[in-house]
Design a protein around this motif. Structure first.
Motif, mmCIF file in Angstrom:
data_model
loop_
_atom_site.group_PDB
_atom_site.id
_atom_site.type_symbol
_atom_site.label_atom_id
_atom_site.label_comp_id
_atom_site.label_asym_id
_atom_site.label_seq_id
_atom_site.Cartn_x
_atom_site.Cartn_y
_atom_site.Cartn_z
ATOM 1 N N CYS A 1 0.832 -1.205 0.000
ATOM 2 C CA CYS A 1 0.000 0.000 0.000
ATOM 3 C C CYS A 1 0.864 1.252 0.000
ATOM 4 N N SER A 2 0.448 2.244 -0.757
ATOM 5 C CA SER A 2 1.103 3.546 -0.698
ATOM 6 C C SER A 2 0.613 4.304 0.523
ATOM 7 N N ARG A 3 1.213 5.457 0.771
ATOM 8 C CA ARG A 3 0.787 6.257 1.919
ATOM 9 C C ARG A 3 -0.670 6.695 1.783
ATOM 10 N N LEU A 4 -1.045 7.139 0.594
ATOM 11 C CA LEU A 4 -2.416 7.606 0.403
ATOM 12 C C LEU A 4 -3.417 6.464 0.560
ATOM 13 N N ARG A 5 -3.085 5.285 0.053
ATOM 14 C CA ARG A 5 -3.996 4.158 0.183
ATOM 15 C C ARG A 5 -4.141 3.739 1.642
ATOM 16 N N ALA A 6 -3.023 3.738 2.369
ATOM 17 C CA ALA A 6 -3.093 3.413 3.795
ATOM 18 C C ALA A 6 -3.899 4.462 4.554
ATOM 19 N N LEU A 7 -3.751 5.709 4.127
ATOM 20 C CA LEU A 7 -4.499 6.784 4.785
ATOM 21 C C LEU A 7 -5.998 6.585 4.610
ATOM 22 N N TRP A 8 -6.447 6.366 3.388
ATOM 23 C CA TRP A 8 -7.879 6.286 3.118
ATOM 24 C C TRP A 8 -8.503 4.967 3.562
ATOM 25 N N GLN A 9 -7.713 3.896 3.623
ATOM 26 C CA GLN A 9 -8.281 2.596 3.953
ATOM 27 C C GLN A 9 -8.060 2.183 5.408
ATOM 28 N N ILE A 10 -7.132 2.835 6.098
ATOM 29 C CA ILE A 10 -6.840 2.454 7.489
ATOM 30 C C ILE A 10 -7.134 3.608 8.441
ATOM 31 N N TYR A 11 -6.481 4.734 8.221
ATOM 32 C CA TYR A 11 -6.579 5.837 9.172
ATOM 33 C C TYR A 11 -7.972 6.475 9.179
ATOM 34 N N VAL A 12 -8.516 6.733 8.001
ATOM 35 C CA VAL A 12 -9.816 7.403 7.931
ATOM 36 C C VAL A 12 -10.931 6.560 8.561
ATOM 37 N N PRO A 13 -11.069 5.265 8.234
ATOM 38 C CA PRO A 13 -12.141 4.480 8.881
ATOM 39 C C PRO A 13 -11.988 4.368 10.396
ATOM 40 N N LEU A 14 -10.743 4.234 10.883
ATOM 41 C CA LEU A 14 -10.538 4.087 12.319
ATOM 42 C C LEU A 14 -10.756 5.396 13.079
ATOM 43 N N SER A 15 -10.774 6.515 12.379
ATOM 44 C CA SER A 15 -10.961 7.820 13.018
ATOM 45 C C SER A 15 -12.351 8.390 12.753
ATOM 46 N N ARG A 16 -13.302 7.539 12.421
ATOM 47 C CA ARG A 16 -14.649 7.998 12.096
ATOM 48 C C ARG A 16 -15.279 8.842 13.207
ATOM 49 N N PRO A 17 -15.167 8.473 14.500
ATOM 50 C CA PRO A 17 -15.775 9.333 15.539
ATOM 51 C C PRO A 17 -15.225 10.752 15.544
ATOM 52 N N VAL A 18 -13.949 10.900 15.217
ATOM 53 C CA VAL A 18 -13.369 12.240 15.177
ATOM 54 C C VAL A 18 -13.957 13.046 14.021
ATOM 55 N N TYR A 19 -14.128 12.398 12.882
ATOM 56 C CA TYR A 19 -14.742 13.085 11.739
ATOM 57 C C TYR A 19 -16.166 13.521 12.060
ATOM 58 N N VAL A 20 -16.914 12.669 12.746
ATOM 59 C CA VAL A 20 -18.278 13.024 13.124
ATOM 60 C C VAL A 20 -18.273 14.227 14.069
ATOM 61 N N SER A 21 -17.359 14.207 15.039
ATOM 62 C CA SER A 21 -17.270 15.320 15.990
ATOM 63 C C SER A 21 -16.948 16.625 15.283
ATOM 64 N N PHE A 22 -15.972 16.583 14.390
ATOM 65 C CA PHE A 22 -15.600 17.806 13.681
ATOM 66 C C PHE A 22 -16.709 18.262 12.750
ATOM 67 N N ALA A 23 -17.400 17.332 12.100
ATOM 68 C CA ALA A 23 -18.494 17.707 11.210
ATOM 69 C C ALA A 23 -19.595 18.430 11.975
ATOM 70 N N ILE A 24 -19.874 17.976 13.191
ATOM 71 C CA ILE A 24 -20.889 18.635 14.018
ATOM 72 C C ILE A 24 -20.480 20.077 14.308
ATOM 73 N N VAL A 25 -19.234 20.258 14.708
ATOM 74 C CA VAL A 25 -18.739 21.601 15.025
ATOM 75 C C VAL A 25 -18.753 22.492 13.785
ATOM 76 N N SER A 26 -18.284 21.967 12.665
ATOM 77 C CA SER A 26 -18.186 22.758 11.443
ATOM 78 C C SER A 26 -19.565 23.172 10.928
ATOM 79 N N VAL A 27 -20.490 22.221 10.839
ATOM 80 C CA VAL A 27 -21.816 22.533 10.299
ATOM 81 C C VAL A 27 -22.554 23.528 11.192
ATOM 82 N N SER A 28 -22.504 23.307 12.504
ATOM 83 C CA SER A 28 -23.202 24.221 13.410
ATOM 84 C C SER A 28 -22.598 25.626 13.357
ATOM 85 N N TYR A 29 -21.269 25.713 13.245
ATOM 86 C CA TYR A 29 -20.630 27.039 13.200
ATOM 87 C C TYR A 29 -21.007 27.790 11.919
#
Length: 259
Positions: A158-186
């Motif tokens: 896997c390249s860095r980008l593939r590892a990022l999108w297939q490993i890091y992003v799915p495992l950090s889903r709660p953080v994305y949800v938290s930030f999306a809440i803050v961003s949309v409300s702001y």
């Protein structure tokens, strides 16, 4: 906490009650069970709230989409990529968190003026495409993931980008949800910057449209219509919170903010 909650609910309850009352009875001293939807119909036809809704949805979704891409790449670079001056550059990003956005209004306005982006949706969104808070939040989450995942991904080719999108992003889903809440409300509630940048109804968001409607001669002194317009603007955020309250609380509890 219950007392504070009740104090917060008093103006909201008054707005809801007034919005559904007939104009003549909205501020009357008598108590009646009369209610009507005419206030909402009048507001919807008096001001272009349909256009305001569309503008707000485009702005909030556009900003969030670009932010998710930019903060993902930046957070991964600060967390896993070694390069000269990484820590110093990250500290500069953290300094941005301490600078109130209102301080940068004049400089941002000059930049948009030179780019010819005044009174455009892109002009409203452009200063918020990068988020120092989001980068910090996601970097902390990426750093908590074991490095063995990177090594296993490289063994699999896997390249860095593939590892990022297939490993890091799915495992950090709660953080994305938290930030999306803050961003949309702001950005749904953002008022000062869109007020300064926009001059036409084609680009105004709901907050600016509501302020102009409340000050207009058509609604002057008509608290029933003003309350109905206020409820139109605030209802989507309140409804979203009521529907996804558990997800909101859970996402912040598991987002790694404490790290």
């Amino acid at each position: 906490m219950l007392a504070l909650g009740m104090a917060w609910l008093v103006p909201l309850a008054w707005v809801v009650w007034t919005a559904f009352r007939p104009k003549g009875a909205a501020l009357g001293s008598g108590w009646t069970w009369e209610w009507t939807l005419d206030n909402f119909a009048s507001v919807w036809h008096t001001a272009p709230f349909a256009q305001y809704y569309l503008n707000t949805l485009l702005i909030t979704s556009g900003v969030l989409t670009v932010q998710l891409v930019s903060l993902t790449l930046a957070a991964y670079a600060f967390a896993r990529v070694r390069f000269f001056g990484r820590d110093t550059l990250f500290m500069l990003f953290l300094v941005q968190i301490m600078v109130p956005p209102d301080v940068l209004i004049f400089s941002n306005y000059r930049v948009l003026q030179e780019l010819g982006l005044l009174d455009t949706k892109l002009g409203i969104m452009l200063p918020y495409f990068a988020s120092a808070f989001g980068i910090f939040l996601l970097r902390q989450s990426f750093k908590q993931l074991p490095r063995e995942l990177d090594e296993a991904a490289r063994v699999e080719g896997c390249s860095r980008l593939r590892a990022l999108w297939q490993i890091y992003v799915p495992l950090s889903r709660p953080v994305y949800v938290s930030f999306a809440i803050v961003s949309v409300s702001y950005h749904w509630n953002n008022f000062l910057w869109p007020l300064i940048v926009t001059n036409s109804a084609d680009n105004r968001p709901l907050t600016v449209g509501l302020a102009l409607f409340a000050k207009s001669t058509e609604s002057g002194g008509q608290w029933a219509e003003v309350s109905a317009a206020t409820l139109l603007v605030a209802a989507p955020m309140m409804l979203g919170f009521l529907l996804f309250q558990r997800q909101f609380v859970s996402s912040f509890m598991h987002s790694g903010i404490k790290g």
